[in-house]
Design an enzyme around this catalytic site. Sequence first.
Site, short mmCIF file in Angstrom:
data_model
loop_
_atom_site.label_atom_id
_atom_site.label_comp_id
_atom_site.label_asym_id
_atom_site.label_seq_id
_atom_site.Cartn_x
_atom_site.Cartn_y
_atom_site.Cartn_z
N GLN A 183 25.38 -27.60 -29.73
CA GLN A 183 26.76 -27.44 -29.26
C GLN A 183 27.67 -28.36 -30.09
O GLN A 183 28.88 -28.24 -30.04
CB GLN A 183 26.89 -27.85 -27.80
CG GLN A 183 26.04 -27.04 -26.85
CD GLN A 183 26.07 -27.65 -25.46
OE1 GLN A 183 26.91 -27.33 -24.64
NE2 GLN A 183 25.13 -28.55 -25.20
N ASP A 194 29.42 -31.73 -35.28
CA ASP A 194 29.20 -32.67 -36.39
C ASP A 194 28.09 -32.12 -37.29
O ASP A 194 27.42 -31.14 -36.94
CB ASP A 194 28.85 -34.07 -35.86
CG ASP A 194 27.53 -34.11 -35.07
OD1 ASP A 194 27.55 -34.55 -33.91
OD2 ASP A 194 26.50 -33.67 -35.62
N HIS A 211 29.07 -23.78 -31.36
CA HIS A 211 30.48 -24.13 -31.16
C HIS A 211 31.19 -24.40 -32.47
O HIS A 211 32.27 -24.99 -32.49
CB HIS A 211 30.60 -25.36 -30.24
CG HIS A 211 30.20 -25.06 -28.83
ND1 HIS A 211 29.91 -26.05 -27.92
CD2 HIS A 211 30.02 -23.87 -28.17
CE1 HIS A 211 29.56 -25.48 -26.76
NE2 HIS A 211 29.63 -24.17 -26.89
C1 BV8 Z 1 33.38 -18.84 -23.20
C2 BV8 Z 1 33.96 -27.41 -29.63
C3 BV8 Z 1 33.49 -16.52 -22.79
C4 BV8 Z 1 35.31 -27.90 -29.95
C5 BV8 Z 1 33.62 -27.23 -27.21
C6 BV8 Z 1 38.36 -21.04 -17.77
C7 BV8 Z 1 38.94 -20.53 -18.94
C8 BV8 Z 1 38.19 -20.26 -20.07
C9 BV8 Z 1 36.83 -20.49 -20.06
C10 BV8 Z 1 36.27 -21.01 -18.92
C11 BV8 Z 1 36.99 -21.28 -17.79
N1 BV8 Z 1 36.14 -21.79 -16.84
C12 BV8 Z 1 34.90 -21.85 -17.38
C13 BV8 Z 1 34.96 -21.37 -18.62
C14 BV8 Z 1 33.89 -21.26 -19.56
C15 BV8 Z 1 34.01 -22.49 -20.46
C16 BV8 Z 1 33.34 -23.64 -19.73
O1 BV8 Z 1 32.13 -23.66 -19.64
N2 BV8 Z 1 34.15 -24.58 -19.23
C17 BV8 Z 1 33.56 -25.71 -18.50
C18 BV8 Z 1 34.30 -26.98 -18.85
C19 BV8 Z 1 33.59 -25.36 -17.02
N3 BV8 Z 1 33.33 -22.16 -21.68
C20 BV8 Z 1 34.02 -21.62 -22.69
O2 BV8 Z 1 35.22 -21.48 -22.73
C21 BV8 Z 1 33.14 -21.15 -23.84
N4 BV8 Z 1 33.49 -19.80 -24.13
O3 BV8 Z 1 33.03 -19.03 -22.05
O4 BV8 Z 1 33.73 -17.62 -23.69
C22 BV8 Z 1 32.10 -16.04 -23.04
C23 BV8 Z 1 31.04 -16.55 -22.32
C24 BV8 Z 1 29.75 -16.06 -22.54
C25 BV8 Z 1 29.56 -15.06 -23.46
C26 BV8 Z 1 30.65 -14.57 -24.17
C27 BV8 Z 1 31.92 -15.06 -23.99
C28 BV8 Z 1 33.40 -22.00 -25.08
C29 BV8 Z 1 32.91 -23.40 -24.82
C30 BV8 Z 1 32.96 -24.20 -26.11
C31 BV8 Z 1 34.12 -25.15 -26.08
N5 BV8 Z 1 34.03 -26.01 -27.25
N6 BV8 Z 1 33.59 -27.96 -28.32
C32 BV8 Z 1 35.32 -29.39 -30.04
O5 BV8 Z 1 34.25 -30.04 -30.06
O6 BV8 Z 1 36.44 -29.90 -30.12
S1 BV8 Z 1 33.11 -27.89 -25.74
C33 BV8 Z 1 32.32 -29.40 -25.88
O7 BV8 Z 1 31.45 -29.48 -24.74
C34 BV8 Z 1 31.42 -29.61 -27.06
O8 BV8 Z 1 31.06 -28.43 -27.74
C35 BV8 Z 1 30.21 -30.20 -26.40
O9 BV8 Z 1 29.09 -30.10 -27.17
C36 BV8 Z 1 30.14 -29.34 -25.22
C37 BV8 Z 1 29.16 -29.71 -24.18
O10 BV8 Z 1 29.29 -31.10 -23.94
P1 BV8 Z 1 27.98 -32.00 -24.20
O11 BV8 Z 1 27.55 -31.79 -25.61
O12 BV8 Z 1 26.99 -31.74 -23.13
O13 BV8 Z 1 28.58 -33.46 -24.10
P2 BV8 Z 1 28.92 -34.25 -22.77
O14 BV8 Z 1 29.77 -35.42 -23.15
O15 BV8 Z 1 29.40 -33.30 -21.72
O16 BV8 Z 1 27.49 -34.79 -22.28
C38 BV8 Z 1 26.82 -35.73 -23.09
C39 BV8 Z 1 25.46 -35.92 -22.47
O17 BV8 Z 1 24.73 -36.82 -23.30
C40 BV8 Z 1 25.51 -36.55 -21.09
O18 BV8 Z 1 24.60 -35.86 -20.22
C41 BV8 Z 1 25.01 -37.99 -21.31
O19 BV8 Z 1 24.23 -38.46 -20.22
C42 BV8 Z 1 24.14 -37.82 -22.52
N7 BV8 Z 1 24.06 -39.01 -23.37
C43 BV8 Z 1 25.04 -39.92 -23.63
N8 BV8 Z 1 24.54 -40.87 -24.46
C44 BV8 Z 1 23.26 -40.55 -24.74
C45 BV8 Z 1 22.94 -39.37 -24.05
N9 BV8 Z 1 21.73 -38.79 -24.10
C46 BV8 Z 1 20.80 -39.39 -24.88
N10 BV8 Z 1 21.03 -40.53 -25.57
C47 BV8 Z 1 22.23 -41.13 -25.53
N11 BV8 Z 1 22.44 -42.27 -26.21
#
Ligand code: BV8
Length: 228
Positions: A90, A93, A108
């Site tokens: 996802q 980078d 992504h």
């Molecule tokens: C889609 C790229 C339809 C850009 C990103 C209302 C309107 C529109 C859409 C929606 C809506 N409601 C819901 C949706 C769907 C939406 C969605 O899911 N929203 C969420 C917030 C509810 N999704 C979308 O819009 C997607 N598109 O749905 O289109 C569709 C669907 C299916 C099939 C066809 C069409 C598009 C989503 C992509 C958005 N782009 N980023 C940019 O980066 O600027 S999102 C962003 O979140 C990044 O991509 C990131 O990778 C992604 C997920 O986050 P994580 O990687 O998990 O990072 P996070 O910080 O959340 O968690 C980090 C984890 O690491 C934690 O658990 C932590 O404990 C752990 N951690 C921390 N340190 C460490 C560690 N683990 C190990 N070691 C460490 N040291």
Amino acid sequence: MNVFVLTGAGISAESGLGTFRDPGGLWRRFDPMRLATPEAFAREPEEVHAFYNLRRHGVRQAEPNAAHAALVRLESGLAARGGRLFLCTQNVDDLHERAGARAVTHMHGELMRARCTACGESRPWAEELGLGTACPACGRRGGMRPDVVWFGEMPFHLEAIAEALDAADLFVAIGTSGAVYPAAGFVARARGAGIPTREVNLAPSDTAGLFDDARYGPATRAVPEAVD
Ligand code: BV8
């Protein structure tokens, strides 16, 4: 053996790149709806470009870490035994590639690439991206955008991802909160297909209950332990 690995921002955290939802994370400091949607880009392109140029700068300063390196070992180890690692990230980078990963599926998109909204051409981007930047393919100015998937946009490579997921012998999620769909739904799809599932994360994710087993700890320790 075919292994499907999904990585998120947590695998790059110890390289100094912020995550999104941890304290101090990107979406804690910036509103994703103001910076990571097509509407935001249409409304404030300069601000969106500045946000992604800032993040490009961060990626250039970062180095891959031991977790990225462990997945490279897994990739070559599986290939040597006639198996396959399908590495789906996802992350936008390029740390998996810079660690030596040969096949990375960026669902992504990629921060270090830009895409022309006029002709769709995607190119690696060296200098800072701005409104005046002309498309190297069609020459149009004002249409270059970061080649990433914003909220509400269709993620890339979904067909290849579904095919690889259904053919996997093991599904592993590393460093992801399980907050963003469709990526967060992959574990449920794997379970539905009877595929063993494992979570490797700093702490239980939003979908922790769906995994058969888990290893918790920083990725630079937990991933090599899980791989080697
Ligand atoms: C889609 C790229 C339809 C850009 C990103 C209302 C309107 C529109 C859409 C929606 C809506 N409601 C819901 C949706 C769907 C939406 C969605 O899911 N929203 C969420 C917030 C509810 N999704 C979308 O819009 C997607 N598109 O749905 O289109 C569709 C669907 C299916 C099939 C066809 C069409 C598009 C989503 C992509 C958005 N782009 N980023 C940019 O980066 O600027 S999102 C962003 O979140 C990044 O991509 C990131 O990778 C992604 C997920 O986050 P994580 O990687 O998990 O990072 P996070 O910080 O959340 O968690 C980090 C984890 O690491 C934690 O658990 C932590 O404990 C752990 N951690 C921390 N340190 C460490 C560690 N683990 C190990 N070691 C460490 N040291």
